[in-house]
Scaffold this active site. Structure first.
Site, short mmCIF file in Angstrom:
data_model
loop_
_atom_site.label_atom_id
_atom_site.label_comp_id
_atom_site.label_asym_id
_atom_site.label_seq_id
_atom_site.Cartn_x
_atom_site.Cartn_y
_atom_site.Cartn_z
N GLU A 284 47.57 22.07 30.14
CA GLU A 284 47.27 22.84 29.03
C GLU A 284 48.41 24.06 29.21
O GLU A 284 48.14 25.27 28.63
CB GLU A 284 45.83 23.63 29.19
CG GLU A 284 45.51 24.30 30.56
CD GLU A 284 44.12 24.85 30.42
OE1 GLU A 284 43.96 25.81 29.81
OE2 GLU A 284 43.26 24.52 31.19
N CYS B 138 40.88 22.37 30.95
CA CYS B 138 40.62 21.85 32.40
C CYS B 138 40.17 20.39 32.18
O CYS B 138 40.06 19.91 33.34
CB CYS B 138 39.72 22.54 33.22
SG CYS B 138 40.55 24.35 33.23
N HIS C 16 34.73 21.14 39.01
CA HIS C 16 36.14 21.72 38.63
C HIS C 16 35.83 23.30 39.14
O HIS C 16 34.65 23.85 39.07
CB HIS C 16 35.89 21.97 36.97
CG HIS C 16 36.74 22.82 36.55
ND1 HIS C 16 37.99 23.02 36.87
CD2 HIS C 16 36.46 24.09 35.76
CE1 HIS C 16 38.74 24.18 36.39
NE2 HIS C 16 37.76 24.71 35.62
P1 HMG Z 1 34.93 40.29 36.97
O1 HMG Z 1 34.40 41.08 35.93
O2 HMG Z 1 36.35 40.62 37.72
O3 HMG Z 1 33.99 39.86 38.25
O4 HMG Z 1 34.97 38.78 36.23
P2 HMG Z 1 32.45 40.16 38.52
O5 HMG Z 1 32.21 41.77 38.22
O6 HMG Z 1 31.71 39.26 37.59
O7 HMG Z 1 32.16 39.81 39.97
C1 HMG Z 1 32.35 38.58 40.38
C2 HMG Z 1 31.48 38.46 41.63
O8 HMG Z 1 31.77 39.03 42.62
C3 HMG Z 1 30.09 38.88 41.26
O9 HMG Z 1 29.49 37.78 41.96
C4 HMG Z 1 29.81 40.16 42.04
O10 HMG Z 1 28.80 40.39 42.38
C5 HMG Z 1 30.83 39.81 43.20
P3 HMG Z 1 28.13 36.90 40.98
O11 HMG Z 1 27.22 37.93 40.48
O12 HMG Z 1 28.91 36.41 39.75
O13 HMG Z 1 27.82 35.91 42.07
N1 HMG Z 1 31.25 40.96 44.04
C6 HMG Z 1 31.25 41.15 45.23
N2 HMG Z 1 31.02 40.44 46.41
C7 HMG Z 1 31.16 40.78 47.50
N3 HMG Z 1 31.76 42.10 47.59
C8 HMG Z 1 32.09 42.83 46.84
C9 HMG Z 1 31.78 42.61 45.55
N4 HMG Z 1 32.15 43.15 44.41
C10 HMG Z 1 31.66 42.35 43.34
N5 HMG Z 1 32.68 44.16 47.29
C11 HMG Z 1 35.62 36.43 36.44
C12 HMG Z 1 35.25 37.57 36.93
C13 HMG Z 1 35.60 35.11 37.15
C14 HMG Z 1 34.77 36.47 35.00
C15 HMG Z 1 37.18 36.70 35.86
O14 HMG Z 1 38.04 36.77 37.05
C16 HMG Z 1 37.54 35.83 34.81
O15 HMG Z 1 37.32 36.02 33.55
N6 HMG Z 1 38.34 34.66 35.19
C17 HMG Z 1 38.71 33.62 34.39
C18 HMG Z 1 37.61 32.89 33.57
C19 HMG Z 1 36.87 31.92 34.62
O16 HMG Z 1 37.50 31.40 35.71
N7 HMG Z 1 35.82 31.19 34.16
C20 HMG Z 1 35.09 30.52 34.72
C21 HMG Z 1 34.20 29.40 34.12
S1 HMG Z 1 35.44 28.84 32.56
C22 HMG Z 1 36.17 27.53 33.41
O17 HMG Z 1 35.91 27.02 34.55
C23 HMG Z 1 37.26 26.96 32.72
C24 HMG Z 1 38.82 27.28 33.12
O18 HMG Z 1 38.94 26.67 34.36
C25 HMG Z 1 39.77 27.21 32.05
C26 HMG Z 1 39.88 25.74 31.40
O19 HMG Z 1 38.91 24.98 31.11
O20 HMG Z 1 41.31 25.60 31.18
C27 HMG Z 1 38.85 28.88 33.06
#
Ligand code: HMG
Length: 388
Positions: A79, A111, A233
Site C-alpha cells: 500500500e 495490510c 497481523h
Molecule cells: P494513542 O491514543 O496514542 O494511545 O493511540 P492510547 O492512549 O490508546 O494508549 C495506547 C495503550 O497504551 C493503552 O493501552 C494505554 O492504556 C497504554 P490499552 O488500553 O489500549 O490496552 N498506556 C500505557 N501503558 C503503560 N504505561 C504507560 C501507558 N500510557 C498509556 N505509561 C494507536 C494508539 C494505536 C491508536 C495509535 O498509535 C494509532 O492510531 N496507530 C495507527 C493505527 C493502528 O495501528 N491501528 C491498529 C488496528 S488497524 C490495523 O491494524 C491496520 C493497519 O495496519 C493499516 C492497514 O491495514 O494497512 C494500521
C-alpha cells in the site's frame, strides 16, 4: 497435492530508533510505547530503501536458480507502491533476474494485500503444480512526525515462495473472510502519510477477527484447542493480543497458556521493526517459527490477516516434516545484530528526506547503505536501482 509456503525471507532497513528515545523526545512515558503498544524499536528506512528494494532484498536471500526459473507469477502486495501504473513486481522481477515468462502484478488492500496474493497463488499452483509463485509483502508505514500514529510506523518486507510440496507450511483449503466498507485507516493518492481513526481501527480489527474466527469454527468444527499457535497481523504487538484475549477464555487453561506463550514469541521480530503493513502477519509467522523450538511437524498454525478499509481473513496451515531446516534464523538474527540505532534527531532528518518530483536528477549514496539492493537515484521521473 499439498500447496503452501516453501520459503520465507525477511528484510528490514539497517537503521532503527529506540522507542524509549522516541518517547522521551515526545514527552511521553516510555511505558506507553514499550508496554501499552508493545514496541521496543522502530525500523527507519533510509532514502536508499523503498518498497521495491526492501522486497528485492527480502527475496534475494531465499531464491536459488531453480526457484527463479520455476517462478511464473510475481505478486507484490503493498500500500506504499512507488508508481500508480507500473507494478513494483516488474521492478523486482528484473532486479532478481527472474524468468521472463512470468506474470507480474501489484495487489492492494491495505495490510491484506499479501494474503490475497497467497490465495491467488494457491489457485495458480493447483493448475500448474510444476511452477512457483513469489509473493512480496513490502511497505513503509508513515503517519508523520509527532502524530498519534508515529509510534506505530515501521518498514520492511517479507518474501513468500508458494509451491506444491512446500517445505514449511501446507496451506489448508478452509479459510473465512469478510469485507465491509469502513473508514478506519486510508491514504488518499495525494498524501504521503496515512489518515487514521486510531480507536475505531482497533475496534474494527477486533470485530473482524471475531467474525472470521466464528465463521471458521462453524465451517470447520475446529476450536482453539486445534491450534499450536495463532499469528496475527501486528500493527503494534499488543494489538493481536487484544483480539485473541476476547475469545481465549473459551479454551482449557493449558491451551490458553500455550496460545498466550506462542503469541508472545510470534511478536518478537515485530517488536523491533514496527508495522510493515502487509508483511506484518508474515513477519509474525517468521518470528514464531524461528523462535519457538517446541513447534512440531503436523502442528496447525492459525493466521489472522486484517487490512483496513476493511478485509479480514482467518486461514491456517500445517507445519511440514523437517521445516526447521528450511528457516533463515541465523541470517535474520545477523540482520538484527547489524542494525544501527540512530537518534530521534537523525530519524527526523531521514523522515523528511524526499526524492525530487519535478523530473530533476538525484543520485543517492548507496555506499552508506549495507543492503545488497538499493535505490540509486531518480532522473526524468525514472527510479534506478543498484545491485551490489
Ligand atoms: P494513542 O491514543 O496514542 O494511545 O493511540 P492510547 O492512549 O490508546 O494508549 C495506547 C495503550 O497504551 C493503552 O493501552 C494505554 O492504556 C497504554 P490499552 O488500553 O489500549 O490496552 N498506556 C500505557 N501503558 C503503560 N504505561 C504507560 C501507558 N500510557 C498509556 N505509561 C494507536 C494508539 C494505536 C491508536 C495509535 O498509535 C494509532 O492510531 N496507530 C495507527 C493505527 C493502528 O495501528 N491501528 C491498529 C488496528 S488497524 C490495523 O491494524 C491496520 C493497519 O495496519 C493499516 C492497514 O491495514 O494497512 C494500521
Amino acid at each position: 497435492m499439498k500447496i503452501g509456503i516453501d520459503k520465507l525471507g525477511f528484510y528490514a532497513p539497517h537503521l532503527y530508533v529506540d522507542m524509549n528515545d522516541l518517547a522521551e523526545a515526545r514527552g511521553i512515558d516510555p511505558g506507553k510505547f514499550t508496554i501499552g503498544l508493545g514496541q521496543d524499536e522502530m525500523a527507519v528506512p533510509p532514502i536508499t530503501q523503498d518498497p521495491v528494494s526492501l522486497a528485492a532484498n527480502a527475496a534475494e536471500q531465499i531464491l536459488d536458480r531453480e526457484d527463479k526459473d520455476a517462478i511464473d507469477l510475481v505478486i507484490f502486495g503493498t500500500e506504499s507502491g512507488v508508481d500508480h501504473s507500473k507494478s513494483a513486481a516488474v521492478y523486482v522481477h528484473q532486479l532478481l533476474g527472474l524468468n521472463p515468462k512470468a506474470r507480474s502484478v501489484e495487489m492492494k488492500q491495505a495490510c491484506y494485500g499479501a494474503t490475497a496474493g497467497i490465495q491467488m497463488a494457491k489457485g495458480h499452483i493447483a493448475l500448474h503444480p510444476d511452477k512457483k509463485v513469489l509473493i512480496l509483502a513490502s511497505d513503509i508505514a508513515r503517519y508523520g512526525l509527532n502524530t498519534p500514529g508515529e509510534s506505530t510506523q515501521g518498514a520492511g518486507a517479507v518474501a513468500i515462495l508458494v509451491s506444491a510440496e512446500p517445505r514449511l507450511l501446507e496451506l489448508e483449503s478452509e479459510s473465512t473472510y469478510y469485507t465491509e466498507d469502513i473508514m478506519d485507516f486510508w491514504r488518499p493518492v495525494y498524501s504521503s502519510t496515512a489518515f487514521v481513526d486510531g480507536k475505531y481501527s482497533n475496534e474494527q480489527y477486533i470485530a473482524f477477527f471475531q467474525k472470521v474466527w466464528k465463521d471458521y469454527q462453524e465451517q470447520t468444527g475446529r476450536s482453539l484447542e486445534d491450534f499450536a499457535a495463532i499469528a496475527f497481523h501486528l500493527p503494534y504487538t499488543k494489538m493481536g493480543w487484544k483480539a485473541l484475549r476476547t475469545v481465549i477464555e473459551d479454551a482449557p487453561e493449558a491451551v490458553q497458556e500455550r496460545l498466550k506463550n506462542n503469541y508472545q514469541i510470534s511478536t518478537k521480530y515485530n517488536r523491533n521493526v514496527g508495522n510493515i503493513y502487509t508483511g506484518s502477519l508474515y513477519l509474525s509467522l517468521i518470528s514464531l517459527l524461528e523462535n519457538q523450538d517446541d513447534l512440531k511437524e503436523g502442528d496447525t498454525i492459525g493466521l489472522y490477516s486484517y487490512g483496513s478499509g476493511a478485509v479480514g481473513e482467518f486461514l491456517s496451515g500445517k507445519l511440514q516434516n523437517g521445516f526447521k531446516k528450511h528457516l533463515q534464523t541465523a541470517s535474520h538474527q545477523a540482520m538484527f545484530d547489524n542494525r544501527e540505532c540512530i537518534s530521534v534527531a537523525a530519524y527526523e532528518k531521514v523522515f523528511e528526506e524526499a526524492l525530487p518530483t519535478d523530473g530533476s536528477e538525484k543520485q543517492l549514496n548507496v555506499d552508506e547503505d549495507p543492503a545488497k539492493i538499493c535505490l540509486a537515484g531518480v532522473k526524468d521521473h525514472i527510479r534506478s536501482y543498484a545491485v551490489k
